[in-house]
Structures are given as C-alpha cells and as structure tokens.
Design a protein around this motif. Structure first.
Motif, PDB file in Angstrom:
ATOM      1  N   ASN A  38      80.737  24.861  -7.668  1.00 30.15           N
ATOM      2  CA  ASN A  38      80.056  25.465  -6.637  1.00 30.15           C
ATOM      3  C   ASN A  38      80.383  26.814  -6.358  1.00 30.15           C
ATOM      4  O   ASN A  38      79.649  27.581  -6.281  1.00 30.15           O
ATOM      5  CB  ASN A  38      80.372  24.478  -5.174  1.00 30.15           C
ATOM      6  CG  ASN A  38      79.521  25.083  -4.031  1.00 30.15           C
ATOM      7  OD1 ASN A  38      80.124  25.862  -3.080  1.00 30.15           O
ATOM      8  ND2 ASN A  38      78.221  24.913  -4.105  1.00 30.15           N
ATOM      9  N   LEU A  42      78.120  30.312  -6.589  1.00 28.33           N
ATOM     10  CA  LEU A  42      77.912  30.947  -5.464  1.00 28.33           C
ATOM     11  C   LEU A  42      78.441  32.527  -5.862  1.00 28.33           C
ATOM     12  O   LEU A  42      77.723  33.515  -5.555  1.00 28.33           O
ATOM     13  CB  LEU A  42      78.756  30.905  -4.325  1.00 28.33           C
ATOM     14  CG  LEU A  42      78.421  29.422  -3.604  1.00 28.33           C
ATOM     15  CD1 LEU A  42      79.455  29.077  -2.612  1.00 28.33           C
ATOM     16  CD2 LEU A  42      77.053  29.770  -2.894  1.00 28.33           C
ATOM     17  N   THR A  61      70.709  29.380  -4.970  1.00 29.31           N
ATOM     18  CA  THR A  61      71.915  28.281  -5.617  1.00 29.31           C
ATOM     19  C   THR A  61      71.866  26.841  -5.194  1.00 29.31           C
ATOM     20  O   THR A  61      71.297  26.779  -3.772  1.00 29.31           O
ATOM     21  CB  THR A  61      73.329  28.752  -5.100  1.00 29.31           C
ATOM     22  OG1 THR A  61      73.485  28.795  -3.732  1.00 29.31           O
ATOM     23  CG2 THR A  61      73.695  30.013  -5.641  1.00 29.31           C
ATOM     24  N   SER A  62      72.079  26.075  -5.915  1.00 27.11           N
ATOM     25  CA  SER A  62      72.029  24.606  -5.415  1.00 27.11           C
ATOM     26  C   SER A  62      73.610  24.490  -5.622  1.00 27.11           C
ATOM     27  O   SER A  62      74.387  25.087  -5.321  1.00 27.11           O
ATOM     28  CB  SER A  62      71.469  23.633  -6.526  1.00 27.11           C
ATOM     29  OG  SER A  62      72.003  23.731  -7.709  1.00 27.11           O
ATOM     30  N   THR A  66      72.704  28.128 -10.402  1.00 30.90           N
ATOM     31  CA  THR A  66      72.008  29.569  -9.737  1.00 30.90           C
ATOM     32  C   THR A  66      70.884  29.451 -10.339  1.00 30.90           C
ATOM     33  O   THR A  66      70.597  29.239 -11.577  1.00 30.90           O
ATOM     34  CB  THR A  66      72.882  30.697 -10.218  1.00 30.90           C
ATOM     35  OG1 THR A  66      74.261  30.386  -9.579  1.00 30.90           O
ATOM     36  CG2 THR A  66      72.195  31.729  -9.580  1.00 30.90           C
ATOM     37  N   GLN A 145      77.975  24.459   0.836  1.00 32.64           N
ATOM     38  CA  GLN A 145      77.810  24.257  -0.667  1.00 32.64           C
ATOM     39  C   GLN A 145      76.463  24.680  -0.835  1.00 32.64           C
ATOM     40  O   GLN A 145      76.158  25.310  -2.062  1.00 32.64           O
ATOM     41  CB  GLN A 145      78.092  22.977  -1.270  1.00 32.64           C
ATOM     42  CG  GLN A 145      79.519  22.638  -0.902  1.00 32.64           C
ATOM     43  CD  GLN A 145      79.676  21.113  -1.193  1.00 32.64           C
ATOM     44  OE1 GLN A 145      78.876  20.301  -0.717  1.00 32.64           O
ATOM     45  NE2 GLN A 145      80.837  20.672  -1.641  1.00 32.64           N
ATOM     46  N   THR A 146      75.356  24.335  -0.281  1.00 31.88           N
ATOM     47  CA  THR A 146      74.076  24.770  -0.564  1.00 31.88           C
ATOM     48  C   THR A 146      73.120  24.661   0.643  1.00 31.88           C
ATOM     49  O   THR A 146      73.713  23.682   1.582  1.00 31.88           O
ATOM     50  CB  THR A 146      73.344  23.890  -1.665  1.00 31.88           C
ATOM     51  OG1 THR A 146      72.283  24.638  -2.253  1.00 31.88           O
ATOM     52  CG2 THR A 146      73.157  22.592  -1.487  1.00 31.88           C
ATOM     53  N   PRO A 221      75.102  29.565   2.116  1.00 36.74           N
ATOM     54  CA  PRO A 221      75.962  29.423   1.384  1.00 36.74           C
ATOM     55  C   PRO A 221      77.254  29.993   1.181  1.00 36.74           C
ATOM     56  O   PRO A 221      76.992  31.266   0.911  1.00 36.74           O
ATOM     57  CB  PRO A 221      75.173  29.304   0.126  1.00 36.74           C
ATOM     58  CG  PRO A 221      73.824  29.224   0.450  1.00 36.74           C
ATOM     59  CD  PRO A 221      73.563  29.876   1.818  1.00 36.74           C
TER      60      PRO A 221
END
Length: 253
Positions: A38, A42, A61-62, A66, A145-146, A221
C-alpha cells in the motif's frame, strides 16, 4: 525489487506492469494487501503526479496498485511506458516515503449500543472482550489505504492480527452513513447507506461524502485516522455538529 515475505511466507518479484483496457496501465505491487504494498502504491502515484509525464491523464490507487489512464491522443505509448518503467526502477517503492500533505484525523466514534449492534459479535470473532476490542481499535493509527466502492468511502488499516476475521456469510440489509464496520484487519467508514457483509461495530457523525462541498471527499489515500470512543450522550451532540461530526484534523509532518 522484492517484497518482504507475505503472510504465507511466499516471496515474489514485484512490481508488475499490466495493460488495463484500451487506455490504462496498472502497476501492481502485490497480489494482496500489505503495508509495504500500500505504501508503494501511494508513493508511486505521487511520484508519477510530480513527474508530470506527458500522456498520463489520470492516476488513482487501490489497496496495492496504482492505475494510470493514458491520453491516447497525446501519448507515444511505447515512449511513455519506457518512462514509467524507468521511474518504477528508480527506487525501492516499498520503503519510499508516503506522499506529502497527508492529514491526521481524529474522529469521535460511538462503539456498540443499538447504534452499532455487532461490536460484541466482532470482538468475539477476534478473541477479545468488547472493552478490549474498543481499546485495540482506538489505540491504532489507521491509514486510508484507498477510497472506493462508494463515493469518498475509505478503507482503513491495518488492525492488529487479532482482527483478521472474515466477512459475514450473509449481508446486513443496511448500515447508515457514518457506520464503522470491520473485517480482514480493515475498517470501512461508510459514506452512503448500503448493505454490507462487514460487521457494524461503531457509529460516527462524520460524512466521508459531501456532494455539495467544494471538496466532496475530505479523506484521501495516505491520510491517517484515529477513532476516539465517545459516550451515547456525547454522540447525540456530535450529530448536530455538521459534516465533520466533531472530527479534527492536522497536517502530518
């Protein structure tokens, strides 16, 4: 680049670059969520944005990837991919600094009571008493985180290993805006009323989606969040405190 071993002790080479649709690229840093993956997603997105690569129209981002959307009218695809690969190889993204301008949010939360009825059930699944469960969550600084599933909705983590509990096998018909729900070492702060398979353990007056505001998504995020326990009496006042619901935020150094 090599990610540290995952929870099953496996080691794989990452990151990996995949085409996505006709105009997208996906840079994946792992096949499952971890703090290093993560962080890498980011940090890499922020670096792409800073680099101003010609032909990159949008980034997102997930949990561990990315996404780059390409402007096919402007992009020399082969040259752009070469630039992205060079940036990707330029450092160890799993140990990169997180993006600038992140905020630390402190969000009041009512745990348990009929407003958040699954605290005891979730605590038992984690092997904790309800009191210890609240303490565990309140003492954890969680990263956004997302943002996903619904507008402005944050996935927050990671919680302690005790909280690696599964989703429910059946859906809860509806949780309200501001519901704090838990599963798989993550919390979700619901931005709209919705069915869910996550257990509803806390309730906030915070609005993560503000469609009429200049900035409709207050959480981003990389931000960090602490949920501060409040009593049912104090929570009633927070409901009238506006969309922040008593939350405060400061820029992180």
């Amino acid at each position: 680049m090599t990610v540290p071993p995952d929870r099953d002790g496996r080691v794989s080479l990452w990151p990996r670059l995949f085409p996505l649709g006709s105009d997208g690229l996906l840079v994946s840093f792992a096949d499952r969520l971890s703090e290093p993956a993560n962080r890498a997603a980011l940090a890499f997105r922020a670096a792409v944005d800073r680099a101003g690569l010609s032909g990159v129209a949008e980034t997102a981002t997930s949990l561990a990837s990315t996404y780059l959307r390409l402007d096919q009218a402007q992009a020399d695809r082969a040259a752009l991919i070469a630039d992205i690969e060079a940036l990707l190889a330029s450092r160890d993204w799993f140990r990169a600094a997180l993006p600038d301008n992140r905020r630390l949010w402190r969000i009041p939360c009512l745990f348990g009571t009929p407003r958040a009825p699954q605290l005891a059930e979730a605590a038992a699944a984690a092997g904790l008493s309800p009191e210890k469960a609240v303490q565990s969550i309140a003492q954890t600084r969680l990263r956004v985180q997302t943002i996903g599933f619904a507008p402005g909705q944050p996935y927050l983590g990671e919680l302690a290993p005790d909280w690696d509990i599964p989703r429910q096998t059946q859906l809860t018909d509806r949780v309200p805006v501001g519901a704090l729900c838990v599963a798989i070492r993550q919390l979700v702060l619901f931005s709209v009323p919705t069915p869910t398979g996550w257990r509803h353990i806390g309730q906030t007056a915070f609005r993560a989606f503000r469609p009429d505001a200049a900035d409709p998504f207050p959480l981003r995020p990389g931000d960090e969040v602490v949920f501060e326990p409040v009593s049912a009496e104090d929570y009633s006042a927070l409901e009238a405190a506006g969309p922040d619901g008593g939350a405060r935020s400061v820029l992180l150094p």
